[in-house]
Design a protein around this motif. Structure first.
Motif: not given
Length: 551
Positions: A133-146
């Motif tokens: 699951v690649p986690l984009p470094p530009f995602f917000s905290r809320r997006q990462l948590g989701h």
């Protein structure tokens, strides 16, 4: 910022050293293509030999076998070069094996800087049948948590331990060595996800809504795209690829598979260094990276292409090593492409989407029409629906996570376009973004915005006109542009547009649209709903006042 490539002389025949591409590169292109078949509004991909397309069920094991072959041929050649050092082909298979054995978890998220460790972990997961699951470094905290909760990620490998620790306070933390890097591993116990069985990569796309959706991709699907790309770009043994986008971006990830499959060298600078972020890269930083790495291939989004074109127009000499610059991710102005080609830049526009495992169409040497996004690649087919929507088949995803498999032979992309008589695809914007003026004219805003941003005076633009008597725009000028220059740029764009699509009035916005503020998607597209909501009063004023306003 660390030096990307040592200043070394060119290699001599039979000698292979880290960071040096051997001369006499061997072409690995398959058989010559035939013209596409266009029938009933459908275009099939350019034909290549069947064995080049059907690359095997397990893309990672096939790829690692290819890496092993190159390790025997040129063991000292550098495969992955980061700011902290490189990994030779002789070392890479063993590092992948060791990482596979050391990594815990079944659904593993990767949140780290571009570098060799990212690719080693990615390959290790693919070889062991787990879901990456690649986690984009530009995602917000809320997006990462989701993403962490939606995917049921039971292990995260990261160089940002504080951020993940705050998101997963219950997780067990340990350290993990991958190559020359010490990373942090966060592990938690979660139920097995049967719906992820056979899913090699779960890539999240935020689209225009801001809530990421999980796109389930299988190994065989990605392999077909990798083989198509290798053929289309003419990748050769020893080629260098410079990575300028986050590896969590699917296209960038697959581009590195292409590089490794032909025995190339991937240059992976850290994108968090000053001036190197995707949304804040400077022309000086971009040209400096190209000078040091001397790449044969690049993948650029339109804004990076704009920087490169401006640099060359200002006198920066283009390195002779550059053979192929792929550009996509968002609409590209035809005028910008024409400027690039006039300067001798080998720019080829393409088109794709995560649901089709990245690339569907691509212009290429000997098969390019400026203004189009190219013909379908060998694995893909394209046709146009009755309402103008682009439909694709071949290389499709299994479905969105948590939803039923799409079960459709043809996937509706949401993009509008048409095919010419030679099978080249032309795009006319997003179906959902199209608006109708008070005079009943249907207009794609991306069409008008492309014409506006042709000018160096206009950095960004967002147009509006739903139910209105004329088209208006919110314009972000270039840093040094005067109001007069912007007015002239708008007039020039209007001269190229039909009267009903001309921008009659506009306001100036002093700050750029931002990914951080939720106004852009990760690939640079405008989140129109967000922008229009934030500037509702400004657009109202456009239609009430006769003079332009400055925000």
């Amino acid at each position: 910022m660390g030096q990307l490539l040592p200043a070394v002389p060119a290699g001599l025949p039979g000698q292979h050293r880290p960071g040096v591409c051997p001369p006499g590169a061997l072409s690995r292109s398959p058989s010559l293509p035939c013209l596409p078949v266009v029938a009933g509004g459908t275009c099939t991909g350019d034909e290549v030999s069947p064995e080049s397309v059907n690359g095997g069920v397990d893309v990672m094991k096939t790829l690692v076998r290819s890496i092993g072959w190159h390790a025997n041929l040129a063991p000292e050649r550098c495969a992955l070069l980061g700011d902290r050092g490189g990994v030779r082909y002789a070392e890479l298979p063993e590092q992948i094996r060791c990482c596979s054995e050391a990594l815990p978890g079944q659904v593993v998220g990767l949140l780290m800087e571009n570098g060799p460790a990212w690719m080693i972990a990615d390959l290790a997961l693919g070889c062991s049948g787990r879901t990456c699951v690649p986690l984009p470094p530009f995602f917000s905290r809320r997006q990462l948590g989701h993403v962490l909760e939606d995917a049921g990620v039971d292990c995260v490998v990261t160089d940002r331990p504080r951020e993940i620790g705050n998101l997963l306070p219950e997780a067990r933390q340990s350290r993990l060595r991958i190559g020359d890097e010490t990373l942090y591993c966060f592990r938690r116990t979660l139920p097995v996800r049967p719906d992820l069985e056979g899913v090699a990569k779960l890539t999240y796309t935020s689209g225009t809504t801001g809530t990421p959706k999980g796109v389930c991709l299988e190994n065989e699907t990605m392999m077909r795209v990798v083989e198509s790309l290798r053929w289309a770009v003419g990748a050769r043994e020893g080629d260098r690829f410079l990575s300028l986008l986050p590896l969590a971006t699917l296209l960038e990830n697959l581009a590195l598979y292409v590089s490794l499959s032909v025995g190339g060298m991937a240059c992976l600078p850290r994108l968090s260094d000053p001036g190197l972020s995707m949304t804040g890269m400077s022309a000086r930083a971009l040209t400096g990276l190209i000078e040091r790495s001397r790449p044969n291939f690049l993948v650029l989004v339109p804004q990076l292409l704009r920087l490169l074109v401006s640099a060359v127009e200002s006198g920066w000499p283009t390195p002779p090593s550059l053979r192929f610059i792929a550009v996509g991710g968002a609409a590209v102005s035809q005028r910008l492409l024409e400027r690039a080609l006039a300067l001798g830049l080998p720019v080829y526009e393409g088109y794709g989407l995560s649901e089709a495992a990245s690339v569907v169409c691509l212009n290429r040497p000997g098969a390019r029409r400026v203004g189009s996004v190219g013909r379908p690649l060998p694995h893909a087919e394209v046709r146009i629906a009755d309402d103008g929507e682009v439909l694709v088949r071949g290389g499709l995803f299994r479905g969105y996570l948590g939803q039923r498999p799409h079960g459709k032979a043809w996937w509706p992309t949401g993009d509008l376009g048409y095919l010419d008589d030679q099978g080249y695809l032309y795009l006319n914007g997003r179906k959902q973004d199209r608006f109708t003026t008070a005079f009943g004219r249907n207009i794609s805003p991306e069409w008008v915005e492309r014409e506006l941003t042709v000018s160096p005076a206009i950095r960004q633009a967002c147009v509006h006109g739903e139910g209105r008597p004329f088209v208006s725009a919110l314009i972000v000028p270039a840093p040094t542009a005067t109001l007069h220059a912007v007015e002239q740029a708008v007039a020039e764009a209007n001269a190229r547009l039909p009267e009903y699509a001309a921008v009659r009035r506009f306001v100036i916005r002093s700050r750029p649209f931002s990914l951080v503020e939720g106004e852009l998607t990760p690939n640079g597209r405008l989140r129109r709903r967000v922008i229009l909501a934030r500037h509702a009063e400004d657009f109202e004023r456009i239609y009430e006042e006769n003079e332009d306003a400055v925000l």
